[in-house]
Design a protein around this motif. Structure first.
Motif, PDB file in Angstrom:
ATOM      1  N   ARG A  40       0.819  -1.921  -0.075  1.00 32.20           N
ATOM      2  CA  ARG A  40      -0.513   0.175  -0.246  1.00 32.20           C
ATOM      3  C   ARG A  40       0.365   1.105  -0.166  1.00 32.20           C
ATOM      4  N   CYS A  88      11.637   2.995  -3.833  1.00 37.70           N
ATOM      5  CA  CYS A  88      10.670   2.391  -4.018  1.00 37.70           C
ATOM      6  C   CYS A  88       9.885   3.695  -5.017  1.00 37.70           C
ATOM      7  N   VAL A 123       6.897   4.656  -8.462  1.00 38.77           N
ATOM      8  CA  VAL A 123       5.623   5.080  -9.248  1.00 38.77           C
ATOM      9  C   VAL A 123       6.726   5.427 -10.264  1.00 38.77           C
ATOM     10  N   LEU A 156      -3.016  -0.833 -11.621  1.00 39.29           N
ATOM     11  CA  LEU A 156      -1.999  -1.398 -10.831  1.00 39.29           C
ATOM     12  C   LEU A 156      -1.051  -2.357 -11.647  1.00 39.29           C
ATOM     13  N   ALA A 190       3.143  -3.961  -9.966  1.00 39.94           N
ATOM     14  CA  ALA A 190       4.265  -4.434  -9.339  1.00 39.94           C
ATOM     15  C   ALA A 190       5.650  -5.218  -9.633  1.00 39.94           C
ATOM     16  N   ILE A 223      11.499  -2.329  -5.416  1.00 45.10           N
ATOM     17  CA  ILE A 223       9.876  -1.758  -5.262  1.00 45.10           C
ATOM     18  C   ILE A 223       9.517  -1.189  -5.975  1.00 45.10           C
ATOM     19  N   ILE A 283       6.055  -0.038  -8.377  1.00 49.56           N
ATOM     20  CA  ILE A 283       4.416   0.094  -8.787  1.00 49.56           C
ATOM     21  C   ILE A 283       4.480   0.737  -9.846  1.00 49.56           C
ATOM     22  N   ILE A 292       0.894   2.687 -12.268  1.00 45.74           N
ATOM     23  CA  ILE A 292       0.117   2.569 -11.898  1.00 45.74           C
ATOM     24  C   ILE A 292      -0.491   3.127 -14.060  1.00 45.74           C
ATOM     25  N   GLN A 307      -2.231  -8.724  -8.651  1.00 48.05           N
ATOM     26  CA  GLN A 307      -1.534  -8.820  -8.911  1.00 48.05           C
ATOM     27  C   GLN A 307      -1.614 -10.710  -8.865  1.00 48.05           C
ATOM     28  N   LEU A 357      -2.335  -4.749  -4.431  1.00 45.63           N
ATOM     29  CA  LEU A 357      -1.682  -4.229  -4.533  1.00 45.63           C
ATOM     30  C   LEU A 357      -3.242  -2.521  -4.212  1.00 45.63           C
ATOM     31  N   LEU A 378      -3.305   2.183  -4.291  1.00 46.63           N
ATOM     32  CA  LEU A 378      -2.217   3.530  -4.348  1.00 46.63           C
ATOM     33  C   LEU A 378      -2.882   4.186  -4.058  1.00 46.63           C
TER      34      LEU A 378
END
Length: 127
Positions: free
Chosen positions: A11, A44, A46, A55, A57, A64, A66, A68, A88, A98, A100
């Motif tokens: 999250r 991390c 995005v 989403l 990942a 990590i 992510i 979108i 996922q 996931l 966001l």
């Protein structure tokens, strides 16, 4: 960016600046250093991109990532929509959840928390 990992769920909460950056096509990144060298750093990121799922990942080399969907990033920027959620598939009948979402200001002050760029909390009392 705030990251919460619990079991097979990831999250992320992004503040106003980060959501705006996604809407402009920029990559949002946060780093946590566990030691003096790069291999001791967790990254991390995005990224908004064209994709079929809301989403997705990936995890490689201490990062990590992510992803979108661009249209969902635009929705977060331009509407009151709070977040985007997806599952996922990761194999063997398992999935990674996931989420966001926009980071709302805390209702109570917390030592060490900076809510300067957070979204106004809808549960906050009006003066």
């Amino acid at each position: 960016m705030k990251l919460r990992i619990r079991g097979n769920s990831v999250r992320l909460r992004l503040d106003r600046r980060e959501i705006a950056a996604l809407g402009l096509g920029d990559t949002v990144e946060e780093r946590t250093e566990f030691g003096p060298s790069p291999e001791h750093t967790l990254r991390c990121t995005v990224v908004a991109r064209e994709q079929d799922t809301p989403l997705a990942a990936a995890f490689t080399q201490n990062q990590i990532a992510i992803f979108i969907r661009q249209e969902d990033a635009a929705t977060l920027v331009n509407t009151e929509t709070v977040g985007v959620e997806a599952a996922q598939e990761i194999g063997d009948g398992r999935s990674l959840r996931l989420l966001l979402e926009k980071d709302f200001a805390c209702l109570q002050d917390r030592v060490g928390e900076d809510d300067t760029h957070s979204f106004d909390n809808p549960s906050a009392c009006s003066p």
